[in-house]
Design an enzyme around this catalytic site. Sequence first.
Site, PDB file in Angstrom:
ATOM      1  CB  SER A  57      26.201  28.966  47.392  1.00  0.00           C
ATOM      2  OG  SER A  57      27.494  28.502  47.700  1.00  0.00           O
ATOM      3  CE  LYS A  58      24.725  31.615  40.366  1.00  0.00           C
ATOM      4  NZ  LYS A  58      24.679  32.837  39.593  1.00  0.00           N
ATOM      5  NE  ARG A  59      30.901  33.284  46.147  1.00  0.00           N
ATOM      6  CZ  ARG A  59      29.974  33.787  46.948  1.00  0.00           C
ATOM      7  NH1 ARG A  59      29.857  33.369  48.183  1.00  0.00           N
ATOM      8  NH2 ARG A  59      29.176  34.731  46.525  1.00  0.00           N
ATOM      9  N   GLY A 106      29.887  24.885  44.801  1.00  0.00           N
ATOM     10  CA  GLY A 106      29.996  23.865  43.767  1.00  0.00           C
ATOM     11  C   GLY A 106      28.666  23.332  43.270  1.00  0.00           C
TER      12      GLY A 106
END
Length: 437
Positions: free
Chosen positions: A212-214, A216
Amino acid sequence: MESANNTNSSAPAAKIRVRFAPSPTGFLHIGGARTALFNWMYARAQGGTFILRIEDTDSERSKDEYLDEILRSMNWLGLNWDEFYKQSERFDIYRKYAQQLLDQGKAYQDGQAVILKMLPQQVKIFDLIRGEIQFDTETIKDQVLMKSNGTPTYSFACVIDDALMEVSHVIRGEDHISNTPKQIMIYQALGFKMPKFAHLPLIMDEQGGRMSKRAGAVAVSDYQRQGFLPQGIVNYLMLLGWSPGNNQEKVNLDAAVKKFSIKKVNKAGAAFSMDKLMWLNTQYIKELPVGKLIDLLLPFLKEKGYGDQFDRVWLEHTVKLYQPRMSTLLDFMDWADYLFEDNVKISDEDRVKHLGRDKIEGFKLLSEGLAKLSSFDHQSTEEAFRAVVTKLNIKAGDLVHPVRVALTGKTIGPGLFETMTVLGKEKTVERLKKAFE
Ligand code: GLU
């Protein structure tokens, strides 16, 4: 054909229209790029239309810099679009349909917001990848369609646009499955024809977690900065959930388009492998004409402060030495830095290990021998080197590694005499002389 599933096979094939619908609230990430690629491949495979729709209804979170970056990344990957829309230019359309639902009594207003009444029912879709999926809408609350600030919610704008743009297939990430029943209710309320759905498997990171974007996940532009080629990225992305068959891994975009079928997309999560991406990128770098590779390297050399004026013949010779082993363009920057820097950096460890005082005599003789050469090429440098080794009665290896370290600051690299040749006589002699200072 995919459409044989839900339509009467004697009816003329419907025009294939697909869309990639990013929100410009962040950079184009690997997952988004994979969605864009699968839509693009499907459109090209079917002679259809690929729509790029910017879902920028959230004016606070949408940013022009993200939009620019998304467009740049799409272009860099070669994912050209046939039609382009921005939802922020279509607010009147969404308001019109909200009013229609109010007039029909299918929606109501709470303060300034328009809300759709949800009717409890079973919603069934046939997902081209996942097969039949049933949703119970009893648990779904009434849905906001227009927010109090007059902007549409994602699902409302998405459904209206997919319908008006005559999108035939909604191909998107599996993380959108939960939105699908809500959107189906909106299709029904508006009386729109439903597209087919295909939800792509999640991309898992190397630890098996969700990419996910979170967590990384990296932006496409970061891969570009790291020196990946678009061919390598595109080839890698297409393998995330799809396979051309025969265990084939290297397959270019044109070949993939010929073979691509949504039904062959895997429903299990696709695991991201940096090693495989690196391997593919190495293959694509290897097959580049050297002139093209140089064109790609020049901006990196310039950015590093090495300038942009180089002897082209010299640069070709140099780049060819490294090309077969490069995984990324940055490899060249790391490996060949000693050619562009005034001083070579040698670690303390390498100094202790390779540049002991017993090497001083060999370095002295070698620098003298090389300084005398009138032509400085592979053969003449090797002869000068052999003369020293013979004179001191040592093994070639005793001198090869120390000399390489002194000239390049590295313990590995192309052949020593090739290295000397590209470094040139002056610098080679000077670095040998200075090695023990
Ligand atoms: N704007 C949505 C996103 O960026 C698109 C979802 C869809 O494809 O329906 O995730």
